[in-house]
Scaffold this motif. Sequence first.
Motif, PDB file in Angstrom:
ATOM      1  N   THR A 201      24.826  33.548 -88.446  1.00 47.10           N
ATOM      2  CA  THR A 201      26.211  33.099 -88.539  1.00 47.10           C
ATOM      3  C   THR A 201      27.104  33.859 -87.567  1.00 47.10           C
ATOM      4  OG1 THR A 201      25.811  32.650 -90.882  1.00 47.10           O
ATOM      5  CG2 THR A 201      28.090  32.610 -90.144  1.00 47.10           C
ATOM      6  N   THR A 202      26.839  35.164 -87.419  1.00 47.59           N
ATOM      7  CA  THR A 202      27.596  35.962 -86.458  1.00 47.59           C
ATOM      8  C   THR A 202      27.373  35.444 -85.039  1.00 47.59           C
ATOM      9  OG1 THR A 202      27.486  37.920 -87.870  1.00 47.59           O
ATOM     10  CG2 THR A 202      27.946  38.284 -85.540  1.00 47.59           C
ATOM     11  N   ALA A 203      26.123  35.116 -84.701  1.00 47.19           N
ATOM     12  CA  ALA A 203      25.831  34.573 -83.372  1.00 47.19           C
ATOM     13  C   ALA A 203      26.575  33.258 -83.146  1.00 47.19           C
ATOM     14  CB  ALA A 203      24.328  34.369 -83.207  1.00 47.19           C
ATOM     15  N   TRP A 204      26.635  32.415 -84.193  1.00 49.12           N
ATOM     16  CA  TRP A 204      27.383  31.161 -84.067  1.00 49.12           C
ATOM     17  C   TRP A 204      28.861  31.450 -83.820  1.00 49.12           C
ATOM     18  CZ3 TRP A 204      31.639  29.383 -86.507  1.00 49.12           C
ATOM     19  CH2 TRP A 204      32.010  28.062 -86.241  1.00 49.12           C
ATOM     20  N   LEU A 205      29.441  32.405 -84.565  1.00 49.98           N
ATOM     21  CA  LEU A 205      30.857  32.724 -84.408  1.00 49.98           C
ATOM     22  C   LEU A 205      31.130  33.295 -83.016  1.00 49.98           C
ATOM     23  CD1 LEU A 205      33.644  32.865 -85.744  1.00 49.98           C
ATOM     24  CD2 LEU A 205      33.057  35.166 -86.550  1.00 49.98           C
ATOM     25  N   GLU A 206      30.231  34.142 -82.516  1.00 47.61           N
ATOM     26  CA  GLU A 206      30.371  34.666 -81.153  1.00 47.61           C
ATOM     27  C   GLU A 206      30.501  33.533 -80.147  1.00 47.61           C
ATOM     28  OE1 GLU A 206      27.049  37.054 -80.146  1.00 47.61           O
ATOM     29  OE2 GLU A 206      27.682  38.787 -81.320  1.00 47.61           O
ATOM     30  N   HIS A 207      29.588  32.588 -80.229  1.00 47.84           N
ATOM     31  CA  HIS A 207      29.587  31.469 -79.274  1.00 47.84           C
ATOM     32  C   HIS A 207      30.859  30.649 -79.402  1.00 47.84           C
ATOM     33  CE1 HIS A 207      28.371  27.478 -77.669  1.00 47.84           C
ATOM     34  NE2 HIS A 207      27.672  28.198 -76.830  1.00 47.84           N
ATOM     35  N   HIS A 208      31.289  30.413 -80.628  1.00 45.45           N
ATOM     36  CA  HIS A 208      32.484  29.609 -80.864  1.00 45.45           C
ATOM     37  C   HIS A 208      33.721  30.291 -80.278  1.00 45.45           C
ATOM     38  CE1 HIS A 208      34.870  26.565 -83.016  1.00 45.45           C
ATOM     39  NE2 HIS A 208      35.730  27.549 -83.264  1.00 45.45           N
ATOM     40  N   LEU A 209      33.872  31.583 -80.520  1.00 46.17           N
ATOM     41  CA  LEU A 209      35.064  32.290 -80.049  1.00 46.17           C
ATOM     42  C   LEU A 209      35.032  32.518 -78.543  1.00 46.17           C
ATOM     43  CD1 LEU A 209      35.679  34.920 -82.872  1.00 46.17           C
ATOM     44  CD2 LEU A 209      36.698  32.656 -82.585  1.00 46.17           C
ATOM     45  N   ALA A 210      33.841  32.753 -77.981  1.00 40.66           N
ATOM     46  CA  ALA A 210      33.740  32.944 -76.533  1.00 40.66           C
ATOM     47  C   ALA A 210      34.190  31.691 -75.792  1.00 40.66           C
ATOM     48  CB  ALA A 210      32.302  33.306 -76.150  1.00 40.66           C
ATOM     49  N   ASN A 211      34.020  30.528 -76.419  1.00 37.77           N
ATOM     50  CA  ASN A 211      34.407  29.266 -75.791  1.00 37.77           C
ATOM     51  C   ASN A 211      35.711  28.696 -76.351  1.00 37.77           C
ATOM     52  OD1 ASN A 211      31.929  28.371 -74.012  1.00 37.77           O
ATOM     53  ND2 ASN A 211      31.068  29.206 -75.892  1.00 37.77           N
ATOM     54  N   TYR A 212      36.405  29.489 -77.153  1.00 39.45           N
ATOM     55  CA  TYR A 212      37.643  29.031 -77.794  1.00 39.45           C
ATOM     56  C   TYR A 212      38.754  28.919 -76.753  1.00 39.45           C
ATOM     57  CZ  TYR A 212      41.042  28.663 -81.628  1.00 39.45           C
ATOM     58  OH  TYR A 212      41.998  28.227 -82.498  1.00 39.45           O
ATOM     59  N   GLY A 213      39.538  27.857 -76.830  1.00 38.59           N
ATOM     60  CA  GLY A 213      40.549  27.603 -75.815  1.00 38.59           C
ATOM     61  C   GLY A 213      41.794  28.456 -75.913  1.00 38.59           C
ATOM     62  N   GLY A 214      42.076  29.020 -77.087  1.00 38.92           N
ATOM     63  CA  GLY A 214      43.308  29.767 -77.292  1.00 38.92           C
ATOM     64  C   GLY A 214      43.126  31.263 -77.169  1.00 38.92           C
ATOM     65  N   LEU A 215      44.208  31.987 -77.437  1.00 37.24           N
ATOM     66  CA  LEU A 215      44.179  33.450 -77.480  1.00 37.24           C
ATOM     67  C   LEU A 215      43.448  33.902 -78.743  1.00 37.24           C
ATOM     68  CD1 LEU A 215      45.170  36.376 -76.802  1.00 37.24           C
ATOM     69  CD2 LEU A 215      47.295  35.788 -78.014  1.00 37.24           C
ATOM     70  N   VAL A 216      42.523  34.835 -78.592  1.00 33.86           N
ATOM     71  CA  VAL A 216      41.792  35.401 -79.728  1.00 33.86           C
ATOM     72  C   VAL A 216      41.994  36.917 -79.714  1.00 33.86           C
ATOM     73  CG1 VAL A 216      39.546  35.775 -80.812  1.00 33.86           C
ATOM     74  CG2 VAL A 216      40.032  33.588 -79.675  1.00 33.86           C
ATOM     75  N   ILE A 217      42.488  37.459 -80.829  1.00 29.52           N
ATOM     76  CA  ILE A 217      42.565  38.912 -81.013  1.00 29.52           C
ATOM     77  C   ILE A 217      41.790  39.229 -82.284  1.00 29.52           C
ATOM     78  CG2 ILE A 217      44.062  40.920 -81.262  1.00 29.52           C
ATOM     79  CD1 ILE A 217      46.324  39.301 -80.024  1.00 29.52           C
ATOM     80  N   VAL A 218      40.770  40.068 -82.163  1.00 32.78           N
ATOM     81  CA  VAL A 218      39.878  40.304 -83.288  1.00 32.78           C
ATOM     82  C   VAL A 218      39.674  41.801 -83.494  1.00 32.78           C
ATOM     83  CG1 VAL A 218      37.879  39.991 -81.766  1.00 32.78           C
ATOM     84  CG2 VAL A 218      37.568  39.827 -84.236  1.00 32.78           C
ATOM     85  N   ILE A 219      39.844  42.241 -84.742  1.00 30.47           N
ATOM     86  CA  ILE A 219      39.458  43.595 -85.138  1.00 30.47           C
ATOM     87  C   ILE A 219      38.017  43.528 -85.628  1.00 30.47           C
ATOM     88  CG2 ILE A 219      39.841  45.484 -86.768  1.00 30.47           C
ATOM     89  CD1 ILE A 219      42.757  44.625 -86.941  1.00 30.47           C
ATOM     90  N   THR A 220      37.149  44.315 -85.025  1.00 28.44           N
ATOM     91  CA  THR A 220      35.760  44.338 -85.479  1.00 28.44           C
ATOM     92  C   THR A 220      35.094  45.614 -85.016  1.00 28.44           C
ATOM     93  OG1 THR A 220      33.624  43.176 -85.473  1.00 28.44           O
ATOM     94  CG2 THR A 220      34.906  43.088 -83.439  1.00 28.44           C
ATOM     95  N   HIS A 221      34.097  46.072 -85.783  1.00 28.28           N
ATOM     96  CA  HIS A 221      33.265  47.197 -85.370  1.00 28.28           C
ATOM     97  C   HIS A 221      31.893  46.713 -84.919  1.00 28.28           C
ATOM     98  CE1 HIS A 221      32.360  46.707 -89.723  1.00 28.28           C
ATOM     99  NE2 HIS A 221      31.123  46.954 -89.320  1.00 28.28           N
TER     100      HIS A 221
END
Length: 561
Positions: A201-221
């Motif tokens: 699921t994390t790999a899916w989210l990575e791919h989705h956000l890497a190709n997301y058209g808008g601004l993404v700001i994410v807090i993560t470790h």
Amino acid sequence: MAENTKEYVLQVIKLNKFYDRTQILHDITLSFYGGAKIGMIGANGSGKTTLLRILAGADSEFEGQRLQMNGKSVGYVSQEPGLDADKTVKQVLDESVAHIHAITDRYNEICTLMGEASGNELEKLSSEFDRLQIEIDMHNMWEVDRLLEISATALDLPPMDRECGVLSGGEARRVALCKTLIESPDILLLDEPTNHLDAATTAWLEHHLANYGGLVIVITHDRYFLDNVVDWMLEIERGRATPYKGNYSHYLEAKEKELATSGRQQDKRRKRLRTELDWVRSNTKAKGTKSKARLNRYDQLVEEQQNLRPELIDLAIPAGPRLGNKVIDFVHVKKAYGEQVLIKDLSFEIPPGAIIGVIGPNGAGKTTLMKMIVGLESADDGTITQDSTIEACFVDQRRSELSDDKTVFEEISGGVEFLPFGSGEIQSRAYVSRFNFKGADQEKIVGNLSGGQRNRVQLAKMLRVGGNLIILDEPTNDLDLPTTRVLEEAIEHYAGCMLIVSHDRYFLDRTCTHILAFEGDGEIEFFFGNYSEYAEWLEERRLEAGDGPESNAAKYRKLSL
């Protein structure tokens, strides 16, 4: 903080934030371009979540300015999203497509009305019918229910008819994340989105956000996540924000150079960053070789344990008695609950010094296996044989073995002034600070702590006691990166065995000699190597079986119509 578009969609200017008389954020000015991917990191308590809430418009009590471009929408997913307890998962997700339902409902209404209308009224309805038909076809709106099903599968959501009031924290977070991703806001702000997500699921989210058209700001470790998604890093340290161009690996290089000129008080921190940077620069095979080499160094690790001192390492985990040649032996072990088979036929042997990463989807049976090892659950069939010298320590997700009326310091230290450390001692307050409880935080009452803080208390308390077989259940959830690095360093020098249930792929690669993978339907693979080596082997196994490589279209289903 990005260069792929020409206009700012979000800004904060001379931002200051106070809680009572304590200043949390100091004179921060930041401008964000549309389409930028920003990873925000920093120690727990540094102000990351406070800044994200201000950027989201969820906190207006601050000095300075927040500017959001007109017409730009914001989506914010907090660590504890407030879902309507009485609504089902389906009803919450339906809110994200309410505008689509309104259009299709109106279309169906017009179909009914046209059967009874005539003259001018029929002409008006026909015109609206044609317009809605074009819009529905253009955006494939009849597929909205299929979109929700795809979304639920992609993010491993609980059943659609389950009420939100009974969801776990992780389930609620996944539902809120799914809803926000379907809405596709122009500005997407996420606070620890990968906590409680499995690797797929994390790999899916990575791919989705890497190709997301808008601004993404994410807090993560999640450091692989930061490497694969972001093009800027934003470090929050002592209330100030410092941007670094590039992903996490680029940040490591820049930060190590900074610390090289900052004085000796940073020596241990710089050493950890340098060690991690050297590891990042090595190839997959070299990374795995280093982890597996500890199996041949078990006797050396036992000897080194006695030489560890607080000035050399921040955390030393007591290893207990020396282990025999065979720590645990599983032979044809089976386990099921009714018709749900968790373990079909499992056989493996744990050698001394092994660090085993336990991976697999949520609910696959990982925690059940850990409980079987410590005797809290029994096998239905087969045998589990343990070395007679084993002293086990189990740190699980329940965090139930805490006294809510004690202070953090009392709970972790037991109230003593000094604690054993290698062959010497360490001041108890210094030990507690290793888990990012500093100053007044050590006097907080345990019963008033957040879930993440309780996580750290439990981890610190149990690792103080140690043992020659330690079982950790999601230890890095809610740990900040500095504390995670301290834990990784401690595991490297730990002279015992560990089983670590974790979805943190980077952590597993840094620490593990073996992977125990729950692959579904009770099938479990015991693999000699770290997570990345296991993933490569798994892909090779697919090819050998004639399945062919899994397509991106299959792995990364889109959440859009």
